[in-house]
Design a protein around this motif. Structure first.
Motif, mmCIF file in Angstrom:
data_model
loop_
_atom_site.group_PDB
_atom_site.id
_atom_site.type_symbol
_atom_site.label_atom_id
_atom_site.label_comp_id
_atom_site.label_asym_id
_atom_site.label_seq_id
_atom_site.Cartn_x
_atom_site.Cartn_y
_atom_site.Cartn_z
ATOM 1 N N ASN A 1 0.849 -1.195 0.000
ATOM 2 C CA ASN A 1 0.000 0.000 0.000
ATOM 3 C C ASN A 1 0.886 1.248 0.000
ATOM 4 O OD1 ASN A 1 1.017 -0.141 2.591
ATOM 5 N ND2 ASN A 1 -0.954 -0.172 3.614
ATOM 6 N N THR A 2 0.271 2.379 -0.308
ATOM 7 C CA THR A 2 1.034 3.629 -0.389
ATOM 8 C C THR A 2 1.483 4.113 0.987
ATOM 9 O OG1 THR A 2 -1.042 4.879 -0.360
ATOM 10 C CG2 THR A 2 -0.108 4.354 -2.513
ATOM 11 N N GLN A 3 0.779 3.698 2.031
ATOM 12 C CA GLN A 3 1.176 4.106 3.382
ATOM 13 C C GLN A 3 2.428 3.369 3.870
ATOM 14 O OE1 GLN A 3 -1.866 2.970 2.605
ATOM 15 N NE2 GLN A 3 -3.258 4.695 2.866
ATOM 16 N N LYS A 4 2.812 2.318 3.151
ATOM 17 C CA LYS A 4 3.983 1.500 3.492
ATOM 18 C C LYS A 4 3.866 0.880 4.884
ATOM 19 C CE LYS A 4 7.117 3.988 0.402
ATOM 20 N NZ LYS A 4 8.399 4.692 0.246
ATOM 21 N N VAL B 3 -3.870 -14.741 -3.845
ATOM 22 C CA VAL B 3 -3.984 -13.528 -4.644
ATOM 23 C C VAL B 3 -3.743 -12.340 -3.729
ATOM 24 C CG1 VAL B 3 -5.605 -12.008 -5.851
ATOM 25 C CG2 VAL B 3 -5.495 -14.417 -6.448
ATOM 26 N N VAL B 4 -2.878 -11.427 -4.162
ATOM 27 C CA VAL B 4 -2.560 -10.216 -3.400
ATOM 28 C C VAL B 4 -2.977 -9.011 -4.229
ATOM 29 C CG1 VAL B 4 -0.735 -8.887 -2.282
ATOM 30 C CG2 VAL B 4 -0.588 -11.389 -2.358
ATOM 31 N N THR B 5 -3.814 -8.153 -3.678
ATOM 32 C CA THR B 5 -4.235 -6.934 -4.375
ATOM 33 C C THR B 5 -3.608 -5.734 -3.669
ATOM 34 O OG1 THR B 5 -6.279 -6.793 -3.071
ATOM 35 C CG2 THR B 5 -6.390 -7.970 -5.150
ATOM 36 N N ILE B 6 -2.777 -4.999 -4.410
ATOM 37 C CA ILE B 6 -2.009 -3.941 -3.767
ATOM 38 C C ILE B 6 -2.742 -2.606 -3.705
ATOM 39 C CG2 ILE B 6 0.197 -5.001 -4.344
ATOM 40 C CD1 ILE B 6 0.489 -3.029 -6.616
ATOM 41 N N ILE B 7 -3.892 -2.486 -4.369
ATOM 42 C CA ILE B 7 -4.646 -1.238 -4.272
ATOM 43 C C ILE B 7 -5.242 -1.086 -2.874
ATOM 44 C CG2 ILE B 7 -6.753 -0.073 -5.037
ATOM 45 C CD1 ILE B 7 -6.155 -0.961 -7.839
ATOM 46 N N ASN B 8 -5.768 -2.196 -2.347
ATOM 47 C CA ASN B 8 -6.392 -2.125 -1.022
ATOM 48 C C ASN B 8 -5.692 -2.979 0.023
ATOM 49 O OD1 ASN B 8 -7.076 -4.625 -1.986
ATOM 50 N ND2 ASN B 8 -9.286 -4.321 -1.933
ATOM 51 N N GLY B 9 -4.519 -3.510 -0.310
ATOM 52 C CA GLY B 9 -3.745 -4.247 0.669
ATOM 53 C C GLY B 9 -4.440 -5.482 1.202
ATOM 54 N N ARG B 10 -5.031 -6.280 0.322
ATOM 55 C CA ARG B 10 -5.736 -7.485 0.755
ATOM 56 C C ARG B 10 -5.083 -8.736 0.167
ATOM 57 N NH1 ARG B 10 -10.579 -6.903 3.406
ATOM 58 N NH2 ARG B 10 -11.485 -4.818 3.406
ATOM 59 N N VAL B 11 -5.256 -9.847 0.885
ATOM 60 C CA VAL B 11 -4.708 -11.126 0.446
ATOM 61 C C VAL B 11 -5.806 -12.185 0.560
ATOM 62 C CG1 VAL B 11 -2.909 -12.859 0.797
ATOM 63 C CG2 VAL B 11 -2.423 -10.454 1.284
ATOM 64 N N TYR B 12 -5.954 -12.971 -0.502
ATOM 65 C CA TYR B 12 -7.006 -13.984 -0.551
ATOM 66 C C TYR B 12 -6.405 -15.349 -0.881
ATOM 67 C CZ TYR B 12 -9.932 -9.813 -1.293
ATOM 68 O OH TYR B 12 -10.538 -8.574 -1.188
ATOM 69 N N PRO B 13 -6.763 -16.394 -0.129
ATOM 70 C CA PRO B 13 -6.361 -17.741 -0.529
ATOM 71 C C PRO B 13 -7.161 -18.172 -1.753
ATOM 72 C CG PRO B 13 -7.778 -17.835 1.409
ATOM 73 C CD PRO B 13 -7.519 -16.382 1.146
ATOM 74 N N VAL B 14 -6.509 -18.887 -2.663
ATOM 75 C CA VAL B 14 -7.159 -19.389 -3.869
ATOM 76 C C VAL B 14 -7.596 -20.834 -3.615
ATOM 77 C CG1 VAL B 14 -6.889 -19.875 -6.325
ATOM 78 C CG2 VAL B 14 -5.761 -17.883 -5.317
ATOM 79 N N LYS B 15 -8.874 -21.107 -3.788
ATOM 80 C CA LYS B 15 -9.390 -22.446 -3.498
ATOM 81 C C LYS B 15 -8.773 -23.469 -4.444
ATOM 82 C CE LYS B 15 -13.678 -25.074 -2.808
ATOM 83 N NZ LYS B 15 -13.242 -25.527 -1.465
#
Length: 261
Positions: free
Chosen positions: A92-95, A158-170
């Protein structure tokens, strides 16, 4: 004389303290599905820092992750104490969160972790799942950039860097990572498609829904597979509104923009 000697001793002690490296060791925990790593900070001094500490290693440049001048170490038993990382990236931009891979000389199979601040205190989350897949070595490819803002890690996260979220892939099978090559994702980026031995395995990482579509060996030809999919398959919504690839319907016009890059 005594005063001068005392001052000298104090100077040596203070200098030694300044030279002493500060570090703190953290034990990683498991990921919570859809966990948010997007904490804000009051100032730049409250953010994480990535510091290059060596170069020219087998895995490339080596880095440390620090918080307020204290290096973050990871103890993930029974593994050795982890002090160095390769190619860390902020989430994220806040680091306040970073994804790191251990610099242990084992290449793509080196473990990944998330180092993130929670209530201004560092926490560590492991991004590794046990797997006994027959072709794990073929599909343990580390971090893949599947869009400008999305990473796929070893077919498992899956890692999404816009909102700093991480999801396990089934997974298709719980005891092994997806035994296929990532091909493409849907226009909404949420459904991932993997080329398996005899099928297209599809999984929506937001909902956990999956769809395994048997296809011919001709369709799976590595030289033409993307073209074959674009010409003979379309994205269709199921009854929950989730996009999955289905075989081409002669009554439906294919829109090439449906296929994510």
């Amino acid at each position: 004389m005594k005063t001068t000697l005392l001052a000298l001793v104090l100077s040596v002690i203070l200098f030694s303290c300044k030279q002493e490296k500060l570090e703190k060791t953290y034990t990683p925990r498991a990921l919570v599905n859809g966990e948010n790593f997007n904490e804000t900070t009051k100032s730049k001094e409250d953010a994480l820092k990535i510091v290059k500490i060596d170069s020219g290693k087998k895995d490339g440049d080596v880095y440390a992750v620090t918080f307020k001048d204290t290096s973050i170490y990871i103890q993930d038993n029974p593994k050795p104490l982890i002090k160095q990382f390769k190619a860390p990236r902020f989430l994220n931009t806040q680091k306040t969160a970073a994804i790191v891979q251990v610099a242990d000389g084992t290449g793509l199979v080196s473990p990944f972790y998330i180092v993130a601040l929670k209530d201004e205190v560092p926490k560590v989350v492991k991004l590794n799942q046990e797997s006994n897949g027959a072709n794990d070595s073929k599909f343990t490819v580390g971090l893949q950039e599947i869009s400008l803002s999305t990473f796929l890690i070893n077919n498992d996260f899956v890692v999404t860097i816009i909102n700093g979220r991480v999801y396990p892939v089934k997974r298709e099978h719980d005891n092994e990572r997806i035994q296929g090559k990532f091909l493409l994702n849907s226009a909404d980026r949420a459904t991932l498609v993997f080329a398996m031995d005899k099928s297209l395995y599809q999984v929506n990482y937001l909902t956990g829904e999956t769809f395994n579509l048997p296809v011919s060996a001709e369709t799976l030809n590595p030289q033409t597979i993307i073209k074959n999919i674009q010409q003979n398959f379309t994205w269709q919504k199921n009854n929950k509104g989730t996009l999955f690839l289905k075989e081409y319907d002669n009554d439906r016009i294919i829109d090439i923009s449906e296929f994510g890059n």
